[in-house]
Write a protein that holds these residues in place. Structure first.
Motif, mmCIF file in Angstrom:
data_model
loop_
_atom_site.group_PDB
_atom_site.id
_atom_site.type_symbol
_atom_site.label_atom_id
_atom_site.label_comp_id
_atom_site.label_asym_id
_atom_site.label_seq_id
_atom_site.Cartn_x
_atom_site.Cartn_y
_atom_site.Cartn_z
ATOM 1 N N SER A 122 0.830 -1.213 0.000
ATOM 2 C CA SER A 122 0.000 0.000 0.000
ATOM 3 C C SER A 122 0.863 1.262 0.000
ATOM 4 O O SER A 122 0.510 2.259 -0.626
ATOM 5 C CB SER A 122 -0.975 -0.010 1.176
ATOM 6 O OG SER A 122 -0.336 0.205 2.418
ATOM 7 N N VAL A 123 1.995 1.216 0.678
ATOM 8 C CA VAL A 123 2.926 2.359 0.654
ATOM 9 C C VAL A 123 3.465 2.545 -0.758
ATOM 10 O O VAL A 123 3.400 3.645 -1.328
ATOM 11 C CB VAL A 123 4.095 2.140 1.654
ATOM 12 C CG1 VAL A 123 5.198 3.168 1.427
ATOM 13 C CG2 VAL A 123 3.607 2.190 3.090
ATOM 14 N N PHE A 124 4.006 1.485 -1.322
ATOM 15 C CA PHE A 124 4.660 1.585 -2.635
ATOM 16 C C PHE A 124 3.675 1.924 -3.753
ATOM 17 O O PHE A 124 3.971 2.769 -4.606
ATOM 18 C CB PHE A 124 5.391 0.280 -2.962
ATOM 19 C CG PHE A 124 6.464 -0.105 -1.977
ATOM 20 C CD1 PHE A 124 7.227 0.856 -1.316
ATOM 21 C CD2 PHE A 124 6.716 -1.437 -1.698
ATOM 22 C CE1 PHE A 124 8.215 0.493 -0.415
ATOM 23 C CE2 PHE A 124 7.701 -1.817 -0.811
ATOM 24 C CZ PHE A 124 8.455 -0.851 -0.159
ATOM 25 N N GLU A 125 2.524 1.296 -3.762
ATOM 26 C CA GLU A 125 1.554 1.523 -4.827
ATOM 27 C C GLU A 125 0.973 2.938 -4.797
ATOM 28 O O GLU A 125 0.623 3.484 -5.840
ATOM 29 C CB GLU A 125 0.422 0.497 -4.762
ATOM 30 C CG GLU A 125 0.817 -0.881 -5.216
ATOM 31 C CD GLU A 125 1.176 -0.940 -6.702
ATOM 32 O OE1 GLU A 125 0.530 -0.252 -7.519
ATOM 33 O OE2 GLU A 125 2.115 -1.695 -7.050
ATOM 34 N N PHE A 145 10.292 -8.792 -1.919
ATOM 35 C CA PHE A 145 9.116 -7.963 -2.182
ATOM 36 C C PHE A 145 9.521 -6.502 -2.377
ATOM 37 O O PHE A 145 9.103 -5.849 -3.332
ATOM 38 C CB PHE A 145 8.102 -8.095 -1.042
ATOM 39 C CG PHE A 145 6.864 -7.298 -1.282
ATOM 40 C CD1 PHE A 145 5.903 -7.732 -2.183
ATOM 41 C CD2 PHE A 145 6.671 -6.087 -0.627
ATOM 42 C CE1 PHE A 145 4.768 -6.973 -2.428
ATOM 43 C CE2 PHE A 145 5.539 -5.334 -0.864
ATOM 44 C CZ PHE A 145 4.586 -5.768 -1.775
ATOM 45 N N CYS A 146 10.327 -5.985 -1.471
ATOM 46 C CA CYS A 146 10.754 -4.580 -1.575
ATOM 47 C C CYS A 146 11.592 -4.340 -2.823
ATOM 48 O O CYS A 146 11.516 -3.266 -3.430
ATOM 49 C CB CYS A 146 11.511 -4.170 -0.315
ATOM 50 S SG CYS A 146 10.442 -4.017 1.140
ATOM 51 N N ALA A 147 12.367 -5.329 -3.220
ATOM 52 C CA ALA A 147 13.203 -5.184 -4.419
ATOM 53 C C ALA A 147 12.345 -4.971 -5.665
ATOM 54 O O ALA A 147 12.763 -4.261 -6.589
ATOM 55 C CB ALA A 147 14.094 -6.415 -4.584
ATOM 56 N N THR A 148 11.143 -5.546 -5.686
ATOM 57 C CA THR A 148 10.277 -5.345 -6.860
ATOM 58 C C THR A 148 9.846 -3.887 -6.994
ATOM 59 O O THR A 148 9.413 -3.469 -8.061
ATOM 60 C CB THR A 148 9.028 -6.256 -6.813
ATOM 61 O OG1 THR A 148 8.224 -5.899 -5.695
ATOM 62 C CG2 THR A 148 9.411 -7.729 -6.752
ATOM 63 N N TYR A 149 9.968 -3.132 -5.917
ATOM 64 C CA TYR A 149 9.630 -1.705 -5.932
ATOM 65 C C TYR A 149 10.888 -0.827 -5.817
ATOM 66 O O TYR A 149 10.793 0.369 -5.561
ATOM 67 C CB TYR A 149 8.677 -1.371 -4.786
ATOM 68 C CG TYR A 149 7.287 -1.919 -4.995
ATOM 69 C CD1 TYR A 149 6.337 -1.205 -5.719
ATOM 70 C CD2 TYR A 149 6.925 -3.145 -4.464
ATOM 71 C CE1 TYR A 149 5.060 -1.701 -5.909
ATOM 72 C CE2 TYR A 149 5.635 -3.650 -4.643
ATOM 73 C CZ TYR A 149 4.718 -2.927 -5.367
ATOM 74 O OH TYR A 149 3.444 -3.420 -5.548
ATOM 75 N N ASN A 150 12.041 -1.442 -5.963
ATOM 76 C CA ASN A 150 13.322 -0.732 -5.842
ATOM 77 C C ASN A 150 13.491 -0.040 -4.490
ATOM 78 O O ASN A 150 14.111 1.026 -4.406
ATOM 79 C CB ASN A 150 13.512 0.273 -6.985
ATOM 80 C CG ASN A 150 13.606 -0.427 -8.318
ATOM 81 O OD1 ASN A 150 14.325 -1.415 -8.455
ATOM 82 N ND2 ASN A 150 12.847 0.057 -9.287
ATOM 83 N N ALA A 151 12.927 -0.623 -3.479
ATOM 84 C CA ALA A 151 13.078 -0.073 -2.129
ATOM 85 C C ALA A 151 14.212 -0.791 -1.414
ATOM 86 O O ALA A 151 14.397 -2.002 -1.567
ATOM 87 C CB ALA A 151 11.782 -0.244 -1.342
ATOM 88 N N HIS A 176 8.102 8.192 -5.210
ATOM 89 C CA HIS A 176 9.034 8.370 -4.084
ATOM 90 C C HIS A 176 9.921 7.144 -3.937
ATOM 91 O O HIS A 176 9.567 6.040 -4.352
ATOM 92 C CB HIS A 176 8.273 8.593 -2.775
ATOM 93 C CG HIS A 176 7.321 9.735 -2.815
ATOM 94 N ND1 HIS A 176 7.689 11.023 -3.122
ATOM 95 C CD2 HIS A 176 5.984 9.789 -2.595
ATOM 96 C CE1 HIS A 176 6.643 11.822 -3.094
ATOM 97 N NE2 HIS A 176 5.587 11.090 -2.779
ATOM 98 N N SER A 177 11.051 7.376 -3.310
ATOM 99 C CA SER A 177 12.000 6.307 -3.012
ATOM 100 C C SER A 177 11.943 6.031 -1.503
ATOM 101 O O SER A 177 11.802 6.971 -0.703
ATOM 102 C CB SER A 177 13.398 6.771 -3.422
ATOM 103 O OG SER A 177 14.372 5.856 -3.014
ATOM 104 N N PHE A 178 12.080 4.758 -1.116
ATOM 105 C CA PHE A 178 11.961 4.397 0.295
ATOM 106 C C PHE A 178 13.109 3.517 0.768
ATOM 107 O O PHE A 178 13.602 2.660 0.028
ATOM 108 C CB PHE A 178 10.640 3.646 0.547
ATOM 109 C CG PHE A 178 9.436 4.509 0.381
ATOM 110 C CD1 PHE A 178 9.015 5.347 1.403
ATOM 111 C CD2 PHE A 178 8.725 4.505 -0.805
ATOM 112 C CE1 PHE A 178 7.909 6.156 1.241
ATOM 113 C CE2 PHE A 178 7.616 5.310 -0.976
ATOM 114 C CZ PHE A 178 7.210 6.142 0.055
#
Length: 192
Positions: free
Chosen positions: A24-27, A54-60, A32-34
């Motif tokens: 929910s944060v990433f979508e 999971f976070c890697a799929t959002y580049n976090a 933004h970058s986290f």
């Protein structure tokens, strides 16, 4: 692009919940970058990998911090559904890098349904944190011996001023309060 720091604290039973929160944060914050900081008392390698992947799929970026609490006392947990893990957020300034001056703490039972930038960029001045006031229940003020004008906040979402936290040695003050008020603490870290 600014990288925002977000702090989570959970155990192995809440990995799925953490992933839902993070989705929910990433979508809702794709521009933004986290850097996600996770404090724990022993997440399994499997669950750390799940979070990392999971976070890697959002580049976090993700950092894990094992918190050793064996030398601390946490009252009134025996017959309560809340575990000692709820207290871990009190240790954040001792584990996170000193270059991190502020962080957003989120409970993993939440969903973010909008852009966090306004919240993350809110000037909280020279105070330890910003939070949402919880329902002003008179019993809490009496039990905790607080003046009602001080308010009582919900500890599930906090914008934390880590620089102030470190300068004022807030962790030591927390545990002084715990030692002096053990019988009054019913909502655990939120009462602290």
């Amino acid at each position: 692009m600014t990288t925002y720091n977000i702090l989570l604290s959970f155990n192995n039973n809440y990995t799925q919940h953490a992933c839902v929160l993070l989705a929910s944060v990433f979508e809702n914050n794709k521009c933004h970058s986290f850097h996600i900081h996770i404090i724990h008392r022993g997440l399994s390698e499997k669950n750390c990998k799940i979070i990392n992947d999971f976070c890697a799929t959002y580049n976090a970026r993700v950092s894990f911090y094992y918190i050793d609490i064996k030398d601390y006392y946490f009252p009134n947990l025996g017959s309560h559904y809340i575990s000692v893990d709820t207290y871990l957020r009190l240790f954040i300034a001792d584990y996170l890098d000193n270059s991190i001056d502020r962080i957003l703490y989120l409970d993993v039972d939440m969903i973010v349904n909008g852009d966090l930038s306004e919240l993350l960029n809110t000037d909280i001045g020279n105070v330890v944190l910003a939070a949402i006031e919880d329902a002003p229940v008179a019993e809490r003020f009496v039990r905790l011996r607080l003046e009602s004008k001080l308010g009582y906040f919900n500890a599930g979402m906090l914008v934390v001023n880590l620089k102030y936290w470190r300068e004022k040695q807030v962790l030591l003050k927390f545990f002084d309060y715990v030692k002096s008020n053990t019988e009054r603490l019913r909502c655990h870290d939120q009462d602290v």
